[in-house]
Motif scaffolding. Structure first.
Motif, PDB file in Angstrom:
ATOM      1  N   ALA A  43      88.678  66.495  74.225  1.00 58.52           N
ATOM      2  CA  ALA A  43      88.593  66.174  75.679  1.00 58.52           C
ATOM      3  C   ALA A  43      87.808  64.744  75.715  1.00 58.52           C
ATOM      4  N   PRO A  44      88.243  63.998  76.645  1.00 60.31           N
ATOM      5  CA  PRO A  44      87.434  62.664  76.971  1.00 60.31           C
ATOM      6  C   PRO A  44      85.913  62.952  77.170  1.00 60.31           C
ATOM      7  N   TRP A  45      85.015  62.192  76.466  1.00 63.68           N
ATOM      8  CA  TRP A  45      83.737  62.267  76.848  1.00 63.68           C
ATOM      9  C   TRP A  45      82.749  61.334  76.306  1.00 63.68           C
ATOM     10  N   GLU A  46      81.477  61.248  77.047  1.00 60.41           N
ATOM     11  CA  GLU A  46      80.713  60.215  76.864  1.00 60.41           C
ATOM     12  C   GLU A  46      79.706  60.591  76.038  1.00 60.41           C
ATOM     13  N   VAL A  47      78.916  59.582  75.237  1.00 56.00           N
ATOM     14  CA  VAL A  47      77.769  59.740  74.394  1.00 56.00           C
ATOM     15  C   VAL A  47      76.480  59.991  75.233  1.00 56.00           C
ATOM     16  N   GLU A  48      75.390  60.346  74.957  1.00 55.25           N
ATOM     17  CA  GLU A  48      74.165  60.517  75.749  1.00 55.25           C
ATOM     18  C   GLU A  48      73.968  59.072  76.192  1.00 55.25           C
ATOM     19  N   PRO A  49      73.974  58.824  77.547  1.00 55.07           N
ATOM     20  CA  PRO A  49      73.820  57.651  78.127  1.00 55.07           C
ATOM     21  C   PRO A  49      72.594  56.744  77.742  1.00 55.07           C
ATOM     22  N   LEU A  50      71.391  57.413  77.756  1.00 57.22           N
ATOM     23  CA  LEU A  50      70.235  56.665  77.616  1.00 57.22           C
ATOM     24  C   LEU A  50      70.271  55.919  76.143  1.00 57.22           C
ATOM     25  N   PHE A  51      71.256  56.535  75.309  1.00 55.95           N
ATOM     26  CA  PHE A  51      71.152  55.815  73.958  1.00 55.95           C
ATOM     27  C   PHE A  51      72.695  55.376  73.613  1.00 55.95           C
ATOM     28  N   ALA A  52      73.467  54.859  74.470  1.00 53.15           N
ATOM     29  CA  ALA A  52      74.829  54.553  74.272  1.00 53.15           C
ATOM     30  C   ALA A  52      74.689  53.615  73.400  1.00 53.15           C
ATOM     31  N   GLN A  53      73.820  52.605  73.708  1.00 52.51           N
ATOM     32  CA  GLN A  53      73.809  51.298  72.795  1.00 52.51           C
ATOM     33  C   GLN A  53      73.661  51.744  71.258  1.00 52.51           C
ATOM     34  N   ALA A  54      72.963  52.707  70.785  1.00 52.75           N
ATOM     35  CA  ALA A  54      72.776  53.019  69.564  1.00 52.75           C
ATOM     36  C   ALA A  54      74.226  53.745  69.074  1.00 52.75           C
ATOM     37  N   PHE A  55      75.009  54.040  69.834  1.00 54.10           N
ATOM     38  CA  PHE A  55      76.106  54.532  69.380  1.00 54.10           C
ATOM     39  C   PHE A  55      77.287  53.433  69.061  1.00 54.10           C
ATOM     40  N   ALA A  56      77.037  52.275  69.744  1.00 53.06           N
ATOM     41  CA  ALA A  56      77.901  51.158  69.608  1.00 53.06           C
ATOM     42  C   ALA A  56      77.140  49.747  69.476  1.00 53.06           C
ATOM     43  N   PRO A  57      76.287  49.515  68.300  1.00 53.04           N
ATOM     44  CA  PRO A  57      75.547  48.525  68.215  1.00 53.04           C
ATOM     45  C   PRO A  57      76.141  47.204  67.819  1.00 53.04           C
ATOM     46  N   GLY A  58      77.506  47.128  67.641  1.00 53.35           N
ATOM     47  CA  GLY A  58      77.950  46.030  67.510  1.00 53.35           C
ATOM     48  C   GLY A  58      77.812  45.530  65.766  1.00 53.35           C
ATOM     49  N   ARG A  59      78.901  44.758  65.471  1.00 58.06           N
ATOM     50  CA  ARG A  59      79.130  44.241  64.096  1.00 58.06           C
ATOM     51  C   ARG A  59      77.884  44.004  63.360  1.00 58.06           C
ATOM     52  N   ALA A  60      77.156  43.142  64.030  1.00 56.24           N
ATOM     53  CA  ALA A  60      75.878  42.571  63.004  1.00 56.24           C
ATOM     54  C   ALA A  60      75.128  43.752  62.797  1.00 56.24           C
ATOM     55  N   ALA A  61      74.835  44.750  63.687  1.00 57.91           N
ATOM     56  CA  ALA A  61      74.037  45.686  63.201  1.00 57.91           C
ATOM     57  C   ALA A  61      74.456  46.702  61.978  1.00 57.91           C
ATOM     58  N   HIS A  62      75.913  46.543  62.051  1.00 57.02           N
ATOM     59  CA  HIS A  62      76.421  47.536  61.062  1.00 57.02           C
ATOM     60  C   HIS A  62      76.390  46.724  59.871  1.00 57.02           C
ATOM     61  N   ALA A  63      76.516  45.433  59.704  1.00 64.87           N
ATOM     62  CA  ALA A  63      76.447  44.857  58.483  1.00 64.87           C
ATOM     63  C   ALA A  63      75.104  44.964  57.766  1.00 64.87           C
ATOM     64  N   GLY A  64      73.902  44.893  58.607  1.00 64.81           N
ATOM     65  CA  GLY A  64      72.535  45.075  58.238  1.00 64.81           C
ATOM     66  C   GLY A  64      72.006  46.638  57.798  1.00 64.81           C
ATOM     67  N   ALA A  65      72.982  47.648  58.004  1.00 65.23           N
ATOM     68  CA  ALA A  65      72.253  48.901  58.210  1.00 65.23           C
ATOM     69  C   ALA A  65      73.009  49.623  56.921  1.00 65.23           C
ATOM     70  N   ARG A  66      72.346  50.604  56.569  1.00 61.68           N
ATOM     71  CA  ARG A  66      72.674  51.764  55.523  1.00 61.68           C
ATOM     72  C   ARG A  66      73.577  52.717  55.941  1.00 61.68           C
ATOM     73  N   ARG A  67      74.520  52.958  55.529  1.00 63.44           N
ATOM     74  CA  ARG A  67      75.324  54.308  55.651  1.00 63.44           C
ATOM     75  C   ARG A  67      74.883  55.352  55.248  1.00 63.44           C
ATOM     76  N   ALA A  68      74.828  56.400  56.235  1.00 60.59           N
ATOM     77  CA  ALA A  68      74.286  57.795  55.832  1.00 60.59           C
ATOM     78  C   ALA A  68      75.048  58.798  56.551  1.00 60.59           C
ATOM     79  N   ALA A  69      74.932  60.154  56.261  1.00 60.38           N
ATOM     80  CA  ALA A  69      75.892  61.198  56.609  1.00 60.38           C
ATOM     81  C   ALA A  69      74.774  62.478  56.634  1.00 60.38           C
ATOM     82  N   VAL A  70      75.021  63.383  57.619  1.00 60.67           N
ATOM     83  CA  VAL A  70      74.136  64.564  57.722  1.00 60.67           C
ATOM     84  C   VAL A  70      75.114  65.689  58.082  1.00 60.67           C
ATOM     85  N   LEU A  71      74.702  67.007  57.727  1.00 64.02           N
ATOM     86  CA  LEU A  71      75.444  67.992  58.008  1.00 64.02           C
ATOM     87  C   LEU A  71      74.794  68.880  59.188  1.00 64.02           C
ATOM     88  N   MET A  72      75.613  69.198  60.135  1.00 59.80           N
ATOM     89  CA  MET A  72      75.020  69.898  61.393  1.00 59.80           C
ATOM     90  C   MET A  72      75.529  71.177  61.022  1.00 59.80           C
TER      91      MET A  72
END
Length: 235
Positions: A43-72
């Motif tokens: 269903a359509p949903w929105e991420v936690e609004p207080l930290f929404a920017q951290a879920f869509a940080p922009g291309r420049a942030a992606h370029a400098g970050a390390r990719r990781a994964a966690v299991l829930m």
């Protein structure tokens, strides 16, 4: 995977501030059947609004970050679903004593975040991938320490065994999903730095554990996901 470096402050000592009110979730939404449906028919949903920017940080942030994964990991018990966490060993240089999900950096040999999460889970807590049933993937979060972290939600099927890597993991424990999906359990805390900059973070105290930071954000996000799915099914 831990999601913060060893904190230069005591997160438990930071003041609790007022946060947004959110309703609780009914028990019917906290079942494997509903969670499977939520991923298969999203269903359509929105991420936690207080930290929404951290879920869509922009291309420049992606370029400098390390990719990781966690299991829930979700575990079905007789009294309901549980979420499995780890607590990092106290002697580690980074992230000592912090609560996290199993996981880590995505390596060149990993096909995708799911493969990385499965590999790291096997290495950290000894759970064989054949006992892990992938349910779905949640939005990727840019952590404050520069990781683009993708959470993979999964069910641990009957027969799995935990064998923690004791050089990294001090404890493996479970928390009822009903606790983690109760918004009243979340504390919004505020850190005021010596430079006058503020920072907010969520925390979930539970028994002797203090779940905070990105791990708490991911659980809060999961609440929004399940709430939207349940609401859509009620229409």
């Amino acid at each position: 995977m831990p999601v913060h470096h060893t904190a230069a402050f005591d997160p438990k000592a930071q003041p609790v501030v007022p946060g947004a009110f959110l309703p609780g979730l009914p028990p019917a939404s906290l079942t494997l059947a509903h969670i499977r449906q939520a991923f298969s028919q999203p269903a359509p949903w929105e991420v936690e609004p207080l930290f929404a920017q951290a879920f869509a940080p922009g291309r420049a942030a992606h370029a400098g970050a390390r990719r990781a994964a966690v299991l829930m990991p979700l575990v079905q018990r007789t009294d309901g679903l549980q979420v499995l966490f780890t607590r990092r060993s106290e002697h580690l240089h980074h992230h000592a004593g912090q609560v996290s999900f199993p996981g880590g950096c995505i390596e060149p040999g990993d096909a995708d975040p799911v493969a990385a999460a499965l590999r790291e889970t096997g290495e950290e807590i000894g759970v064989d991938a054949r006992f892990v049933r992938i349910l779905g993937i949640q939005p990727t979060l840019l952590t404050t320490t520069g990781f683009l972290m993708t959470p993979v939600v999964a069910e641990l099927e009957t027969g799995f065994h935990v064998r923690a890597q004791d050089t990294e993991v001090a404890e493996v424990f479970e928390v009822p999903l009903s606790v983690l999906m109760d918004p009243s359990r979340y504390e919004l805390r505020h850190l005021q730095t010596q430079w006058g900059h503020g920072r907010y973070f969520y925390a979930i105290p539970w028994e002797s554990h203090f779940i905070w930071g990105a791990t708490a954000i991911l659980m809060r996000n999961f609440y929004h996901f399940l709430a939207a799915s349940f609401s859509a099914n009620m229409r």
